[in-house]
Every structure is written in C-alpha cells, then in structure tokens.
Design an enzyme around this catalytic site. Structure first.
Site, short mmCIF file in Angstrom:
data_model
loop_
_atom_site.label_atom_id
_atom_site.label_comp_id
_atom_site.label_asym_id
_atom_site.label_seq_id
_atom_site.Cartn_x
_atom_site.Cartn_y
_atom_site.Cartn_z
N SER A 142 24.51 45.37 42.67
CA SER A 142 23.73 45.39 41.41
C SER A 142 22.25 45.44 41.75
O SER A 142 21.84 44.98 42.83
CB SER A 142 24.00 44.10 40.63
OG SER A 142 23.08 43.98 39.56
N TYR A 155 24.65 34.56 39.94
CA TYR A 155 25.06 35.97 40.03
C TYR A 155 24.14 36.73 40.99
O TYR A 155 24.62 37.47 41.87
CB TYR A 155 25.00 36.57 38.63
CG TYR A 155 25.37 38.03 38.52
CD1 TYR A 155 26.71 38.42 38.50
CD2 TYR A 155 24.40 39.02 38.39
CE1 TYR A 155 27.06 39.76 38.37
CE2 TYR A 155 24.74 40.36 38.27
CZ TYR A 155 26.07 40.72 38.25
OH TYR A 155 26.41 42.05 38.12
N LYS A 159 25.10 38.65 44.51
CA LYS A 159 24.90 40.09 44.71
C LYS A 159 24.00 40.35 45.93
O LYS A 159 24.20 41.31 46.66
CB LYS A 159 24.33 40.73 43.45
CG LYS A 159 25.31 40.76 42.28
CD LYS A 159 26.48 41.70 42.56
CE LYS A 159 27.52 41.69 41.46
NZ LYS A 159 28.61 42.65 41.70
P1 NAD Z 1 33.97 43.81 33.39
O1 NAD Z 1 33.97 42.38 33.00
O2 NAD Z 1 34.28 44.83 32.35
O3 NAD Z 1 34.95 44.07 34.59
C1 NAD Z 1 35.10 43.15 35.65
C2 NAD Z 1 36.47 43.33 36.23
O4 NAD Z 1 36.66 42.42 37.31
C3 NAD Z 1 37.57 43.03 35.21
O5 NAD Z 1 38.60 43.96 35.40
C4 NAD Z 1 38.00 41.62 35.62
O6 NAD Z 1 39.31 41.31 35.23
C5 NAD Z 1 37.88 41.73 37.12
N1 NAD Z 1 37.84 40.41 37.76
C6 NAD Z 1 36.98 39.40 37.52
N2 NAD Z 1 37.28 38.34 38.30
C7 NAD Z 1 38.34 38.70 39.05
C8 NAD Z 1 39.11 38.06 40.04
N3 NAD Z 1 38.86 36.80 40.43
N4 NAD Z 1 40.14 38.74 40.61
C9 NAD Z 1 40.42 40.00 40.23
N5 NAD Z 1 39.73 40.67 39.31
C10 NAD Z 1 38.71 40.02 38.72
O7 NAD Z 1 32.52 44.08 34.01
P2 NAD Z 1 31.87 45.36 34.72
O8 NAD Z 1 30.53 45.50 34.13
O9 NAD Z 1 32.79 46.52 34.69
O10 NAD Z 1 31.68 44.81 36.19
C11 NAD Z 1 32.23 45.44 37.34
C12 NAD Z 1 31.31 45.19 38.51
O11 NAD Z 1 30.07 45.84 38.28
C13 NAD Z 1 30.97 43.71 38.77
O12 NAD Z 1 30.96 43.47 40.16
C14 NAD Z 1 29.57 43.59 38.20
O13 NAD Z 1 28.84 42.56 38.80
C15 NAD Z 1 29.02 44.94 38.55
N6 NAD Z 1 27.84 45.31 37.79
C16 NAD Z 1 27.89 45.41 36.45
C17 NAD Z 1 26.74 45.77 35.76
C18 NAD Z 1 26.72 45.88 34.27
O14 NAD Z 1 25.61 45.93 33.72
N7 NAD Z 1 27.86 45.96 33.60
C19 NAD Z 1 25.57 46.02 36.45
C20 NAD Z 1 25.55 45.90 37.83
C21 NAD Z 1 26.71 45.55 38.49
C1 RM4 Z 2 23.88 43.46 36.21
C2 RM4 Z 2 22.52 43.39 35.60
C3 RM4 Z 2 22.70 43.54 34.14
C4 RM4 Z 2 23.69 42.55 33.60
C5 RM4 Z 2 24.96 42.64 34.37
C6 RM4 Z 2 25.97 41.57 33.94
O1 RM4 Z 2 23.88 43.31 37.56
O2 RM4 Z 2 21.93 42.14 35.88
O3 RM4 Z 2 21.46 43.43 33.47
O4 RM4 Z 2 23.94 42.85 32.26
O5 RM4 Z 2 24.73 42.50 35.70
#
Ligand code: NAD
Ligand code: RM4
Length: 252
Positions: A142, A155, A159
């Site tokens: 992230s 968080y 990361k």
């Molecule tokens: P989301 O909540 O839609 O998806 C997260 C997924 O991880 C879900 O399928 C959940 O069931 C699974 N999960 C969580 N804990 C788990 C565990 N202990 N074992 C197995 N599966 C587990 O969120 P997302 O936005 O799709 O996030 C996916 C990745 O992207 C994460 O690592 C998040 O940190 C990263 N990310 C998201 C954003 C954002 O803005 N959405 C930005 C940067 C990074």
């Molecule tokens: C990302 C970033 C976004 C936040 C998600 C959950 O890494 O910080 O702003 O919305 O995580």
C-alpha cells in the site's frame, strides 16, 4: 493469455482487489486457487474465473494460521501438482485512533497483514524450490507503507514491514530464480474502506488528491500485479510499484 497453464494462489480473493486479480489471472489462462474466509464469496470468484474460461478452486484458510496455510498449499499441490505464482493480498484495516489500538487489535492486524504474507511466502517458496519452479511472489502492499495515516498506525506499520519482507525475500530467493515484488495501491473503493469513503468530506479529499483522481477500482490494481506475474517482469525483483493515480506525488 499471458499466464497460460500457470498455477496461481491469490489470498483474500473472495472479494475486492484479490477477486479482481484472481479473475484477471483466469482471463490470462491461469488456474487459480482462490483463498479466503467466506465460502459464498469465494465460490462467486471461482464462478467468474470459470466464466472467463479457466479453472479455479476455493480454499478456506486463515492466512495468519500456519497449519491452515500449510494445508492450503497441500490442497493446491493435490489439485494441480505445482505452484508458479503467489499473490499475497489478504489484509485488514480496522481503522482506530492510535490511543485506542489495543494489544489484541495490534496483533490481529500484524498477524494477518505481515505474518500472513510471511507464512504463505515461505510455504510456497519451499514448494517452488523443491520443484525447481522459477516462481513469482507478489505482495499487495500500500502507499500506506510509505506514509502515515489517520487511524492506521497498526496498518501502516504492517504495510511498511511487507516492503522490507519482500526486498529481503528477493535477496534470499533470487538465487533460485524466484522473483519477489510489491504493488503499492492508493485508495481503492472496496469493503475495507467503503464506510470511510461514504463520508462526503473524506471522499472529496481523496477525489481531489491525485492528478488522475484519487479513488481507484480493484481492476486498476490487477494489471500491475499481472505485470509482475508475467514473463515481461522476469528481471524485476525487490521492486515497489506505486499504483495510486498520482496520490503520492504531491504535497499540496
Ligand atoms: P477487502 O476487505 O475487500 O478484501 C480483503 C480480503 O482479505 C477479503 O477477501 C478477506 O476475507 C481477506 N482476509 C482478511 N483477513 C484474512 C485472513 N486472516 N485470512 C484469509 N483471508 C483474509 O479489501 P481490499 O481493499 O480488497 O484489500 C485487499 C488488499 O489490498 C489488502 O492487503 C489491503 O491492505 C490492500 N490495499 C487496499 C487498498 C484500498 O484502498 N482498498 C489500498 C491499498 C492496499
Ligand atoms: C490503503 C490506504 C487507503 C485505505 C485503505 C484501507 O492502504 O491507506 O487510503 O482506504 O488502505
């Protein structure tokens, strides 16, 4: 069909960014193990991959639990006999003020986001080395690995840890021909942050924050992850690819 015949594991692929990556991999010809917690959501990802013309299985596993991770890897081997690509994506972000982060919450975030990536990577790397597979390990990190965030101390720390885990794995696994890279998304609207982005002032802040618009879609992350999984990235390892519409290029 850039991943034709490859076997890929995508963690947290039951929804959000992980689902978009898993479906994109399926469209490119990969057989995909959809790993996550919710069976109905996981089966929907499997359906979308099958609809795209490829094969997929759902495997229920908690990535923070070594026994469940090892069992998950065994199931993939029983099904397809090898593993070419691992995408570490499963993560959580329970927004909380720094002073309200309990020890339990800290542990849950670090265990899922950082230890989970370590456990999956180690288990899969052992298989790749044993089978002589010049595999690909990709982490969804992230931009929060490089910048602090409100209500995100746990968080952001997890990361930041992922980035140096990936760089150190690149050193350790390079001699086996295994590459390790990270994609650093900006803000992507998913279930992880929908409640936060529902606040009009927060949404307006993110929308204005980037030259290309500061709120991405899960599909915006799938292509860059595919790049690291593809032959085009064969000389990339330890790379940190920011994918954020330009959110992090300016101060004000
Ligand atoms: P989301 O909540 O839609 O998806 C997260 C997924 O991880 C879900 O399928 C959940 O069931 C699974 N999960 C969580 N804990 C788990 C565990 N202990 N074992 C197995 N599966 C587990 O969120 P997302 O936005 O799709 O996030 C996916 C990745 O992207 C994460 O690592 C998040 O940190 C990263 N990310 C998201 C954003 C954002 O803005 N959405 C930005 C940067 C990074
Ligand atoms: C990302 C970033 C976004 C936040 C998600 C959950 O890494 O910080 O702003 O919305 O995580």
């Amino acid at each position: 069909m850039r991943l034709k015949g490859k076997v890929a594991i995508v963690t947290g692929a039951t929804r959000g960014i992980g689902r978009a990556i898993a479906v994109r991999f399926g469209q490119e010809g990969a057989r995909v193990a959809v790993v996550g917690r919710s069976e109905p959501e996981g089966l929907e990802t499997v359906r979308q991959i099958e609809e795209a013309g490829s094969e997929a299985i759902f495997i229920q596993a908690d990535v923070s639990d070594k026994a469940q991770v090892d069992a998950m890897v065994q199931k993939v081997l029983e099904k397809w006999g090898t593993i070419d690509i691992l995408v570490n994506n499963a993560g959580i972000c329970p927004f909380a003020e720094f002073l309200d982060i309990t020890e339990e919450l800290w542990d849950r975030v670090l265990d899922t986001n950082l230890k989970g990536y370590f456990l999956c990577s180690q288990a899969v790397a052992r298989v790749m080395i044993e089978k002589g597979v010049k595999g690909r390990i990709i982490a969804v990190s992230s931009i929060s690995s490089e910048f602090g965030g409100r209500q995100q101390a746990h968080y952001c720390a997890s990361k930041a840890g992922i980035n140096l885990l990936i760089k150190s794995m690149a050193i350790a696994l390079g001699p086996y021909g295994i590459t390790c890279n990270a994609v650093l998304p900006g803000t992507v609207e998913t279930d992880i942050n929908r409640h936060v982005l529902a606040q009009p002032e927060v949404r307006a802040y993110w929308e204005k924050r980037a030259p290309l618009g500061g709120i991405g879609r899960p599909e915006d992350i799938a292509g860059p992850v595919l790049f690291f999984a593809s032959d085009d990235a064969s000389w990339c390892t330890g790379s940190m690819l920011v994918v954020d519409g330009g959110t992090s290029v300016f101060l004000q």
